[in-house]
Write a protein that holds these residues in place. Sequence first.
Motif, mmCIF file in Angstrom:
data_model
loop_
_atom_site.group_PDB
_atom_site.id
_atom_site.type_symbol
_atom_site.label_atom_id
_atom_site.label_comp_id
_atom_site.label_asym_id
_atom_site.label_seq_id
_atom_site.Cartn_x
_atom_site.Cartn_y
_atom_site.Cartn_z
ATOM 1 N N ASP A 124 0.855 -1.186 0.000
ATOM 2 C CA ASP A 124 0.000 0.000 0.000
ATOM 3 C C ASP A 124 0.891 1.236 0.000
ATOM 4 O O ASP A 124 1.937 1.259 0.653
ATOM 5 C CB ASP A 124 -0.911 0.012 1.232
ATOM 6 C CG ASP A 124 -2.119 0.928 1.080
ATOM 7 O OD1 ASP A 124 -2.142 1.735 0.132
ATOM 8 O OD2 ASP A 124 -3.037 0.819 1.906
ATOM 9 N N PHE A 125 0.491 2.257 -0.722
ATOM 10 C CA PHE A 125 1.272 3.490 -0.767
ATOM 11 C C PHE A 125 0.721 4.547 0.188
ATOM 12 O O PHE A 125 1.251 5.649 0.260
ATOM 13 C CB PHE A 125 1.333 4.040 -2.200
ATOM 14 C CG PHE A 125 -0.001 4.416 -2.769
ATOM 15 C CD1 PHE A 125 -0.500 5.696 -2.622
ATOM 16 C CD2 PHE A 125 -0.761 3.473 -3.447
ATOM 17 C CE1 PHE A 125 -1.733 6.042 -3.150
ATOM 18 C CE2 PHE A 125 -1.997 3.814 -3.980
ATOM 19 C CZ PHE A 125 -2.488 5.097 -3.831
ATOM 20 N N VAL A 126 -0.328 4.182 0.933
ATOM 21 C CA VAL A 126 -0.975 5.120 1.854
ATOM 22 C C VAL A 126 -0.806 4.619 3.282
ATOM 23 O O VAL A 126 -1.055 3.453 3.570
ATOM 24 C CB VAL A 126 -2.486 5.246 1.533
ATOM 25 C CG1 VAL A 126 -3.187 6.131 2.539
ATOM 26 C CG2 VAL A 126 -2.698 5.747 0.121
ATOM 27 N N LEU A 127 -0.359 5.485 4.171
ATOM 28 C CA LEU A 127 -0.374 5.166 5.600
ATOM 29 C C LEU A 127 -1.773 5.478 6.112
ATOM 30 O O LEU A 127 -2.352 6.514 5.769
ATOM 31 C CB LEU A 127 0.658 5.994 6.361
ATOM 32 C CG LEU A 127 2.122 5.735 6.013
ATOM 33 C CD1 LEU A 127 3.025 6.673 6.811
ATOM 34 C CD2 LEU A 127 2.503 4.303 6.256
ATOM 35 N N GLN A 128 -2.311 4.591 6.939
ATOM 36 C CA GLN A 128 -3.681 4.730 7.432
ATOM 37 C C GLN A 128 -3.696 4.873 8.950
ATOM 38 O O GLN A 128 -2.957 4.165 9.643
ATOM 39 C CB GLN A 128 -4.497 3.482 7.078
ATOM 40 C CG GLN A 128 -4.704 3.260 5.611
ATOM 41 C CD GLN A 128 -5.778 4.152 5.047
ATOM 42 O OE1 GLN A 128 -6.809 4.375 5.653
ATOM 43 N NE2 GLN A 128 -5.531 4.668 3.863
ATOM 44 N N LEU A 129 -4.545 5.749 9.444
ATOM 45 C CA LEU A 129 -4.834 5.808 10.863
ATOM 46 C C LEU A 129 -5.926 4.780 11.136
ATOM 47 O O LEU A 129 -6.986 4.822 10.516
ATOM 48 C CB LEU A 129 -5.304 7.207 11.270
ATOM 49 C CG LEU A 129 -5.723 7.386 12.728
ATOM 50 C CD1 LEU A 129 -4.553 7.116 13.663
ATOM 51 C CD2 LEU A 129 -6.276 8.784 12.930
ATOM 52 N N VAL A 130 -5.650 3.831 12.016
ATOM 53 C CA VAL A 130 -6.584 2.746 12.315
ATOM 54 C C VAL A 130 -6.873 2.763 13.813
ATOM 55 O O VAL A 130 -5.944 2.746 14.633
ATOM 56 C CB VAL A 130 -6.000 1.377 11.905
ATOM 57 C CG1 VAL A 130 -6.944 0.251 12.251
ATOM 58 C CG2 VAL A 130 -5.680 1.366 10.408
ATOM 59 N N ALA A 131 -8.142 2.793 14.161
ATOM 60 C CA ALA A 131 -8.544 2.744 15.569
ATOM 61 C C ALA A 131 -8.865 1.294 15.929
ATOM 62 O O ALA A 131 -9.697 0.659 15.285
ATOM 63 C CB ALA A 131 -9.752 3.624 15.816
ATOM 64 N N VAL A 132 -8.192 0.781 16.938
ATOM 65 C CA VAL A 132 -8.434 -0.567 17.431
ATOM 66 C C VAL A 132 -8.705 -0.474 18.929
ATOM 67 O O VAL A 132 -8.736 0.612 19.496
ATOM 68 C CB VAL A 132 -7.237 -1.507 17.125
ATOM 69 C CG1 VAL A 132 -7.082 -1.708 15.620
ATOM 70 C CG2 VAL A 132 -5.938 -0.977 17.707
ATOM 71 N N ASP A 133 -8.865 -1.619 19.562
ATOM 72 C CA ASP A 133 -9.137 -1.660 20.989
ATOM 73 C C ASP A 133 -7.957 -2.306 21.709
ATOM 74 O O ASP A 133 -7.324 -3.210 21.168
ATOM 75 C CB ASP A 133 -10.415 -2.472 21.250
ATOM 76 C CG ASP A 133 -10.894 -2.315 22.672
ATOM 77 O OD1 ASP A 133 -10.367 -3.033 23.542
ATOM 78 O OD2 ASP A 133 -11.776 -1.482 22.914
ATOM 79 N N THR A 134 -7.684 -1.865 22.903
ATOM 80 C CA THR A 134 -6.561 -2.428 23.666
ATOM 81 C C THR A 134 -6.728 -3.917 23.954
ATOM 82 O O THR A 134 -5.753 -4.611 24.196
ATOM 83 C CB THR A 134 -6.374 -1.687 25.005
ATOM 84 O OG1 THR A 134 -7.616 -1.701 25.721
ATOM 85 C CG2 THR A 134 -5.908 -0.267 24.786
ATOM 86 N N GLU A 135 -7.959 -4.411 23.900
ATOM 87 C CA GLU A 135 -8.202 -5.836 24.156
ATOM 88 C C GLU A 135 -8.167 -6.684 22.878
ATOM 89 O O GLU A 135 -8.316 -7.902 22.952
ATOM 90 C CB GLU A 135 -9.537 -6.021 24.884
ATOM 91 C CG GLU A 135 -9.523 -5.450 26.294
ATOM 92 C CD GLU A 135 -8.405 -6.038 27.156
ATOM 93 O OE1 GLU A 135 -8.341 -7.277 27.286
ATOM 94 O OE2 GLU A 135 -7.590 -5.258 27.682
#
Length: 86
Positions: free
Chosen positions: A13-24
């Motif tokens: 991928d040529f795009v960096l993405q901001l990804v929201a995940v959960d600590t669990e």
Amino acid sequence: MALFPLISNFQYDFVLQLVAVDTENTIDEVAAAAAHHSVGRRVAPRPDKVVRVRRQGGEAFYPRDAKLSDTDIVPMETLEFIFCDA
């Protein structure tokens, strides 16, 4: 359980993405969240591979079943998501 932002640097991928995940979430769940934003959009699916996760520039992959909260990953860190043999 807490929202945890990461930067995804997904292989091919040529795009960096901001990804929201959960600590669990497990590392495999984090990989799936990152894949959702790249695979099938700018990255061709690789159904014969698994996606492994490592720190940007690192060599060692995180264990697939480790919970995010049990790793040394910090919010807004850039992680590499790499296709590997199962």
